[in-house]
Write a protein that holds these residues in place. Structure first.
Motif, PDB file in Angstrom:
ATOM      1  N   THR A  83     -45.258  26.318 -41.663  1.00 37.64           N
ATOM      2  CA  THR A  83     -44.866  27.719 -41.849  1.00 37.64           C
ATOM      3  C   THR A  83     -46.009  28.534 -42.445  1.00 37.64           C
ATOM      4  O   THR A  83     -46.348  29.606 -41.943  1.00 37.64           O
ATOM      5  N   MET A  87     -48.218  31.505 -40.635  1.00 35.47           N
ATOM      6  CA  MET A  87     -48.317  32.821 -41.287  1.00 35.47           C
ATOM      7  C   MET A  87     -49.771  33.212 -41.499  1.00 35.47           C
ATOM      8  O   MET A  87     -50.168  34.360 -41.255  1.00 35.47           O
ATOM      9  N   SER A  90     -51.502  34.033 -38.068  1.00 34.59           N
ATOM     10  CA  SER A  90     -51.056  35.255 -37.401  1.00 34.59           C
ATOM     11  C   SER A  90     -51.377  36.497 -38.222  1.00 34.59           C
ATOM     12  O   SER A  90     -51.516  37.585 -37.674  1.00 34.59           O
ATOM     13  N   ASN A  92     -49.422  37.959 -39.930  1.00 36.54           N
ATOM     14  CA  ASN A  92     -48.206  38.762 -39.906  1.00 36.54           C
ATOM     15  C   ASN A  92     -47.221  38.195 -40.928  1.00 36.54           C
ATOM     16  O   ASN A  92     -46.801  37.054 -40.825  1.00 36.54           O
ATOM     17  N   ILE A  93     -46.868  38.987 -41.913  1.00 30.24           N
ATOM     18  CA  ILE A  93     -45.912  38.552 -42.926  1.00 30.24           C
ATOM     19  C   ILE A  93     -44.562  39.162 -42.568  1.00 30.24           C
ATOM     20  O   ILE A  93     -44.235  40.270 -42.970  1.00 30.24           O
ATOM     21  N   ASP A  94     -43.793  38.407 -41.792  1.00 30.54           N
ATOM     22  CA  ASP A  94     -42.474  38.848 -41.367  1.00 30.54           C
ATOM     23  C   ASP A  94     -41.443  38.007 -42.125  1.00 30.54           C
ATOM     24  O   ASP A  94     -41.355  36.796 -41.934  1.00 30.54           O
ATOM     25  N   VAL A  95     -40.697  38.637 -42.987  1.00 31.19           N
ATOM     26  CA  VAL A  95     -39.746  37.928 -43.845  1.00 31.19           C
ATOM     27  C   VAL A  95     -38.730  37.146 -43.018  1.00 31.19           C
ATOM     28  O   VAL A  95     -38.375  36.011 -43.361  1.00 31.19           O
ATOM     29  N   LYS A  96     -38.287  37.710 -41.927  1.00 30.59           N
ATOM     30  CA  LYS A  96     -37.301  37.030 -41.073  1.00 30.59           C
ATOM     31  C   LYS A  96     -37.858  35.712 -40.547  1.00 30.59           C
ATOM     32  O   LYS A  96     -37.186  34.672 -40.623  1.00 30.59           O
ATOM     33  N   ASN A  97     -39.076  35.724 -40.039  1.00 30.91           N
ATOM     34  CA  ASN A  97     -39.690  34.499 -39.515  1.00 30.91           C
ATOM     35  C   ASN A  97     -39.961  33.488 -40.627  1.00 30.91           C
ATOM     36  O   ASN A  97     -39.782  32.279 -40.432  1.00 30.91           O
ATOM     37  N   ILE A  98     -40.388  33.976 -41.777  1.00 35.75           N
ATOM     38  CA  ILE A  98     -40.669  33.077 -42.901  1.00 35.75           C
ATOM     39  C   ILE A  98     -39.395  32.366 -43.344  1.00 35.75           C
ATOM     40  O   ILE A  98     -39.364  31.142 -43.491  1.00 35.75           O
ATOM     41  N   THR A 100     -36.597  31.924 -41.711  1.00 38.30           N
ATOM     42  CA  THR A 100     -36.107  31.035 -40.647  1.00 38.30           C
ATOM     43  C   THR A 100     -36.897  29.736 -40.635  1.00 38.30           C
ATOM     44  O   THR A 100     -36.321  28.647 -40.565  1.00 38.30           O
ATOM     45  N   SER A 101     -38.213  29.840 -40.729  1.00 40.27           N
ATOM     46  CA  SER A 101     -39.058  28.641 -40.710  1.00 40.27           C
ATOM     47  C   SER A 101     -38.807  27.762 -41.928  1.00 40.27           C
ATOM     48  O   SER A 101     -38.751  26.532 -41.820  1.00 40.27           O
TER      49      SER A 101
END
Length: 147
Positions: A83, A87, A90, A92-98, A100-101
């Protein structure tokens, strides 16, 4: 090393290994229960021989019970590493993806606990059952010596 390979090792390797340990634990538990039901205590001449036969394969169940949570934790650590690596790559700090991972990374720890808890119950049951059989053997030996 490819990050996807680490992810696959976590998903299939760690969880697969825990599944295999779960299968072995159940198999040895069933084997021990069957053995305890069919044992003939009067055939044993000394206590040590009886104890060896009664405790055979219990060590595998004990080892699974004590190590499954650590194996699951190892899978979780790998998942968290993946994870953070994704991060970082990329940017990209996307809270949703973090989230989920990280939630998916915790599945290995959950699987480790799912394997360990029944293994502890199986181990405790078998240890108690063997203690009872040894006590019955001692009563049988005492009755033989008094007769």
């Amino acid at each position: 090393m490819d990050i996807e390979l680490i992810n696959k090792i976590t998903d299939y390797g760690i969880i697969g290994f825990l599944g295999f340990l779960s299968f072995l634990t159940l198999m040895f538990y069933i084997e021990r229960i069957w053995f305890y039901k069919t044992i003939k205590l009067e055939e044993y001449k000394n206590k040590e021989e009886l104890e060896i036969d009664l405790t055979n394969n219990i060590g595998i169940i004990t080892t699974t019970a004590s190590n499954a949570p650590y194996i699951g934790l190892l899978g979780t650590v790998f998942g968290i590493i993946v994870t953070f690596y994704i991060m970082g790559q990329s940017g990209n700090i996307d809270v949703k993806n973090i989230m989920t991972s990280l939630a998916l990374a915790l599945k290995a720890t959950a699987m480790g606990l799912i394997v360990a808890i029944p293994a502890i119950v199986f181990n405790n049951h078998l240890v108690r059952k063997s203690e009872v059989l040894i006590a019955k053997w001692e009563v049988l030996q005492k009755a033989k010596s008094e007769a």
